[in-house]
Design an enzyme around this catalytic site. Structure first.
Site, mmCIF file in Angstrom:
data_model
loop_
_atom_site.group_PDB
_atom_site.id
_atom_site.type_symbol
_atom_site.label_atom_id
_atom_site.label_comp_id
_atom_site.label_asym_id
_atom_site.label_seq_id
_atom_site.Cartn_x
_atom_site.Cartn_y
_atom_site.Cartn_z
ATOM 1 N N ARG A 164 -27.515 25.708 -36.026
ATOM 2 C CA ARG A 164 -27.404 27.070 -35.470
ATOM 3 C C ARG A 164 -28.762 27.617 -35.004
ATOM 4 O O ARG A 164 -29.026 28.811 -35.109
ATOM 5 C CB ARG A 164 -26.792 28.038 -36.491
ATOM 6 C CG ARG A 164 -25.380 27.696 -36.930
ATOM 7 C CD ARG A 164 -24.393 27.823 -35.783
ATOM 8 N NE ARG A 164 -23.025 27.746 -36.228
ATOM 9 C CZ ARG A 164 -22.331 26.611 -36.380
ATOM 10 N NH1 ARG A 164 -22.880 25.451 -36.067
ATOM 11 N NH2 ARG A 164 -21.077 26.647 -36.794
ATOM 12 N N SER A 238 -18.258 33.119 -37.839
ATOM 13 C CA SER A 238 -19.030 33.157 -39.092
ATOM 14 C C SER A 238 -20.137 34.186 -38.957
ATOM 15 O O SER A 238 -20.937 34.100 -38.027
ATOM 16 C CB SER A 238 -19.686 31.802 -39.374
ATOM 17 O OG SER A 238 -18.738 30.781 -39.450
ATOM 18 N N GLU A 334 -25.861 34.786 -39.011
ATOM 19 C CA GLU A 334 -25.763 33.821 -37.913
ATOM 20 C C GLU A 334 -25.574 34.586 -36.614
ATOM 21 O O GLU A 334 -26.038 34.179 -35.554
ATOM 22 C CB GLU A 334 -24.577 32.889 -38.199
ATOM 23 C CG GLU A 334 -24.495 31.683 -37.304
ATOM 24 C CD GLU A 334 -23.283 31.704 -36.420
ATOM 25 O OE1 GLU A 334 -23.156 32.659 -35.622
ATOM 26 O OE2 GLU A 334 -22.480 30.764 -36.509
HETATM 27 P P1 FAD Z 1 -23.047 35.984 -26.529
HETATM 28 O O1 FAD Z 1 -22.466 36.551 -27.766
HETATM 29 O O2 FAD Z 1 -22.817 36.702 -25.267
HETATM 30 O O3 FAD Z 1 -24.610 35.785 -26.729
HETATM 31 C C1 FAD Z 1 -25.119 35.161 -27.888
HETATM 32 C C2 FAD Z 1 -26.649 35.171 -27.803
HETATM 33 O O4 FAD Z 1 -27.088 34.370 -26.712
HETATM 34 C C3 FAD Z 1 -27.229 36.561 -27.537
HETATM 35 O O5 FAD Z 1 -28.472 36.643 -28.182
HETATM 36 C C4 FAD Z 1 -27.402 36.585 -26.018
HETATM 37 O O6 FAD Z 1 -28.406 37.487 -25.580
HETATM 38 C C5 FAD Z 1 -27.788 35.142 -25.734
HETATM 39 N N1 FAD Z 1 -27.334 34.645 -24.434
HETATM 40 C C6 FAD Z 1 -26.057 34.567 -23.993
HETATM 41 N N2 FAD Z 1 -26.001 33.998 -22.784
HETATM 42 C C7 FAD Z 1 -27.283 33.720 -22.428
HETATM 43 C C8 FAD Z 1 -27.889 33.138 -21.277
HETATM 44 N N3 FAD Z 1 -27.166 32.707 -20.239
HETATM 45 N N4 FAD Z 1 -29.245 33.031 -21.248
HETATM 46 C C9 FAD Z 1 -29.991 33.454 -22.293
HETATM 47 N N5 FAD Z 1 -29.470 34.006 -23.407
HETATM 48 C C10 FAD Z 1 -28.141 34.139 -23.472
HETATM 49 N N6 FAD Z 1 -20.023 29.277 -33.011
HETATM 50 C C11 FAD Z 1 -20.216 27.985 -33.397
HETATM 51 O O7 FAD Z 1 -21.321 27.442 -33.254
HETATM 52 N N7 FAD Z 1 -19.197 27.276 -33.946
HETATM 53 C C12 FAD Z 1 -17.971 27.770 -34.135
HETATM 54 O O8 FAD Z 1 -17.090 27.091 -34.628
HETATM 55 C C13 FAD Z 1 -17.743 29.128 -33.737
HETATM 56 N N8 FAD Z 1 -16.531 29.706 -33.934
HETATM 57 C C14 FAD Z 1 -16.314 30.997 -33.550
HETATM 58 C C15 FAD Z 1 -15.055 31.547 -33.747
HETATM 59 C C16 FAD Z 1 -14.787 32.858 -33.376
HETATM 60 C C17 FAD Z 1 -13.402 33.432 -33.584
HETATM 61 C C18 FAD Z 1 -15.818 33.630 -32.777
HETATM 62 C C19 FAD Z 1 -15.547 35.028 -32.326
HETATM 63 C C20 FAD Z 1 -17.093 33.090 -32.593
HETATM 64 C C21 FAD Z 1 -17.357 31.768 -32.995
HETATM 65 N N9 FAD Z 1 -18.616 31.169 -32.823
HETATM 66 C C22 FAD Z 1 -18.819 29.856 -33.175
HETATM 67 C C23 FAD Z 1 -19.743 31.953 -32.285
HETATM 68 C C24 FAD Z 1 -19.793 32.012 -30.750
HETATM 69 O O9 FAD Z 1 -18.559 31.682 -30.197
HETATM 70 C C25 FAD Z 1 -20.858 31.057 -30.182
HETATM 71 O O10 FAD Z 1 -22.120 31.377 -30.703
HETATM 72 C C26 FAD Z 1 -20.925 31.130 -28.657
HETATM 73 O O11 FAD Z 1 -21.775 30.124 -28.158
HETATM 74 C C27 FAD Z 1 -21.405 32.486 -28.150
HETATM 75 O O12 FAD Z 1 -21.221 32.504 -26.753
HETATM 76 P P2 FAD Z 1 -21.196 33.868 -25.945
HETATM 77 O O13 FAD Z 1 -21.213 33.508 -24.515
HETATM 78 O O14 FAD Z 1 -20.107 34.729 -26.409
HETATM 79 O O15 FAD Z 1 -22.615 34.455 -26.374
HETATM 80 N N1 EPU Z 2 -14.545 28.451 -48.312
HETATM 81 C C1 EPU Z 2 -14.104 29.222 -49.356
HETATM 82 N N2 EPU Z 2 -13.620 30.473 -49.068
HETATM 83 C C2 EPU Z 2 -13.557 30.970 -47.831
HETATM 84 C C3 EPU Z 2 -14.025 30.183 -46.756
HETATM 85 C C4 EPU Z 2 -14.520 28.919 -47.012
HETATM 86 O O1 EPU Z 2 -14.141 28.805 -50.488
HETATM 87 O O2 EPU Z 2 -13.101 32.111 -47.667
HETATM 88 C C5 EPU Z 2 -15.099 27.097 -48.587
HETATM 89 C C6 EPU Z 2 -14.050 26.017 -48.778
HETATM 90 O O3 EPU Z 2 -14.538 25.168 -49.801
HETATM 91 C C7 EPU Z 2 -14.089 25.239 -47.487
HETATM 92 C C8 EPU Z 2 -15.552 25.363 -47.092
HETATM 93 O O4 EPU Z 2 -15.914 26.685 -47.518
HETATM 94 O O5 EPU Z 2 -13.721 23.916 -47.683
HETATM 95 C C9 EPU Z 2 -15.834 25.231 -45.610
HETATM 96 O O6 EPU Z 2 -15.026 26.122 -44.864
HETATM 97 P P1 EPU Z 2 -14.683 25.876 -43.331
HETATM 98 O O7 EPU Z 2 -14.212 24.482 -43.135
HETATM 99 O O8 EPU Z 2 -13.817 26.980 -42.871
HETATM 100 O O9 EPU Z 2 -16.099 25.934 -42.636
HETATM 101 P P2 EPU Z 2 -17.324 26.924 -42.800
HETATM 102 O O10 EPU Z 2 -18.436 26.180 -43.444
HETATM 103 O O11 EPU Z 2 -16.911 28.203 -43.432
HETATM 104 C C10 EPU Z 2 -18.422 26.209 -40.563
HETATM 105 C C11 EPU Z 2 -19.000 26.893 -39.372
HETATM 106 C C12 EPU Z 2 -17.903 27.309 -38.411
HETATM 107 C C13 EPU Z 2 -17.159 26.064 -37.964
HETATM 108 C C14 EPU Z 2 -16.569 25.379 -39.201
HETATM 109 C C15 EPU Z 2 -15.906 24.060 -38.869
HETATM 110 C C16 EPU Z 2 -21.081 27.908 -40.078
HETATM 111 C C17 EPU Z 2 -21.806 29.171 -40.387
HETATM 112 N N3 EPU Z 2 -19.784 28.033 -39.772
HETATM 113 O O12 EPU Z 2 -17.677 27.190 -41.256
HETATM 114 O O13 EPU Z 2 -18.505 27.930 -37.281
HETATM 115 O O14 EPU Z 2 -16.126 26.391 -37.064
HETATM 116 O O15 EPU Z 2 -17.635 25.106 -40.141
HETATM 117 O O16 EPU Z 2 -16.846 23.098 -38.609
HETATM 118 O O17 EPU Z 2 -21.683 26.846 -40.076
HETATM 119 C C18 EPU Z 2 -19.220 29.999 -36.371
HETATM 120 O O18 EPU Z 2 -20.356 29.519 -36.315
HETATM 121 O O19 EPU Z 2 -18.961 31.160 -35.965
HETATM 122 C C19 EPU Z 2 -18.133 29.211 -36.936
HETATM 123 C C20 EPU Z 2 -16.899 29.668 -37.057
#
Ligand code: FAD
Ligand code: EPU
Length: 339
Positions: A164, A238, A334
């Protein structure tokens, strides 16, 4: 290119937080990005670069210029027997790009299906999920330097990707607008379905020899079952990173909490799921005013409708403090907090 005044950013952030930007502009071409940087002295202004707004928390009205990046296009730059270099413009929706790759049987991003947001933000935090991160398929990116308006290329190494993390969240924070990202995808991919939940879904569906589409479908199914849809319940995924602690600290805690999950990251460190730590502090499903930790995934803070950014930030601080008190672990945001 038209600059608007006093625009609500509510439609531009998935937390659904109401906050106004003093100025707002949408950029559709590379030329517009360069002209804006060169003629408006952007490096002296407060800026908020916006993709899909799915990883930000607005804490108050933004007294600067919000710049929504809308550049579109996907093109194949190079192709050989095994690999393809594909450039996607920053404003492409990330999941649409993934679907383009899946449909063309190009491997490497299928585990990252359904992550919200745009291509341009993907390198910012080296997006990752289900055993994959973009750094594994990232070739390079092109960005406009805000101070000069000039184009600069960054290689994988120069981006300094980590969990991240990237150079754009650290040393180069606020200095560049990413305009396109080039990925190296595989025509004969080694599929990555080691993640337990993916295996379970494939097994249940009776798929013994999965293809790219099967992995993508499995990831989509898992994500839909766990994560709240921002269109229904405001959130930014997250809210915190999973903390890394030393093996000694992990073993010490494991004596007290035998159920504590964790996995090895380096020789001396373990990562602990922050969701577990937060759940142990009894935050899971708890509602405080208009906000709370989600009932299925405690790591996701949600907006039940009318939360302002400070309410969410206060909840985040309380959660951090209780995790610190109970486990002596400092969890870090994050999500990008916008002041
Ligand atoms: P924004 O929120 O618009 O921007 C994020 C940051 O990047 C800000 O600081 C912004 O200023 C900067 N930025 C954006 N675009 C540019 C650009 N073109 N040039 C320079 N800076 C820029 N993330 C994960 O890694 N893994 C996951 O599994 C994951 N799951 C998610 C699930 C949900 C339901 C949600 C809501 C979010 C999740 N995220 C996850 C977080 C998010 O989706 C990612 O970080 C994504 O890449 C953000 O993209 P965005 O375009 O919305 O960025
Ligand atoms: N868990 C709990 N309680 C909860 C949630 C999670 O006990 O309420 C424990 C469980 O043991 C579970 C473990 O956490 O097995 C891991 O949970 P999960 O698989 O949902 O993944 P995570 O570690 O919570 C990370 C990323 C996610 C990504 C998933 C899948 C981070 C900060 N988050 O979540 O990314 O989608 O793994 O790879 O690394 C995001 O960055 O926004 C995001 C959603």
């Amino acid at each position: 290119m038209r600059i608007f005044q006093n625009i609500s950013l509510k439609p531009y952030n998935t937390f659904g937080i109401e906050a106004k930007a003093s100025q707002f502009v949408e950029l559709n071409t590379l030329e517009e990005v360069q002209v804006l940087c060169k003629t408006f002295n952007l490096s002296e202004r407060k800026l908020l670069i916006l993709g899909g707004g799915s990883n930000i928390l607005l804490t108050k009205d933004f007294d600067g210029m919000a710049i929504k990046i809308n550049l579109k296009g996907i093109q194949v730059l190079q192709s050989d027997e095994d690999t393809v270099l594909i450039e996607a413009m920053a404003g492409e929706v990330w999941h649409d790009f993934v679907m383009y790759c899946v449909q063309n049987n190009l491997g490497g991003v299928e585990n990252l299906s359904l992550i919200p947001g745009c291509v341009g933000a993907a390198p910012m935090q080296n997006i990752g999920a289900y055993g994959a991160e973009i750094k594994q398929v990232f070739d390079s990116l092109t960005a406009v330097e805000i101070a000069s308006g000039e184009l600069v290329t960054f290689t994988n190494e120069q981006c300094e990707f980590g969990y991240r993390e990237s150079v754009f969240k650290n040393e180069h924070k606020g200095k560049y607008i990413i305009v396109s990202v080039t990925f190296k995808l595989n025509k004969k991919p080694a599929l990555n379905h080691s993640y337990g939940a993916i295996q379970e879904v494939l097994q249940k569906a009776g798929i013994a020899k999965p293809g790219i589409q099967d992995i993508s479908n499995a990831v989509i199914e898992i994500r839909k079952s766990k994560l709240p849809d921002p269109a229904i319940l405001g959130n930014a995924g997250s809210f915190f990173k999973n903390p890394e602690i030393t093996i000694d600290a992990f073993n010490h805690l494991k004596n007290q909490y035998p159920d504590m999950p964790g996995y090895i990251t380096t020789e001396n460190t373990m990562k602990v799921p922050a969701g577990w730590l937060i759940e142990q502090c009894n935050w899971k499903g708890k509602m405080i005013g208009n906000t709370g930790a989600h009932k299925n995934q405690a790591l996701v803070l949600v907006n039940y409708g009318a939360a302002d950014g400070n309410e969410v930030l206060n909840l985040a601080k309380q959660i951090q403090e209780s995790v610190r008190q109970k486990f002596n672990i400092q969890i870090q945001a994050e999500v990008n907090i916008i002041e």
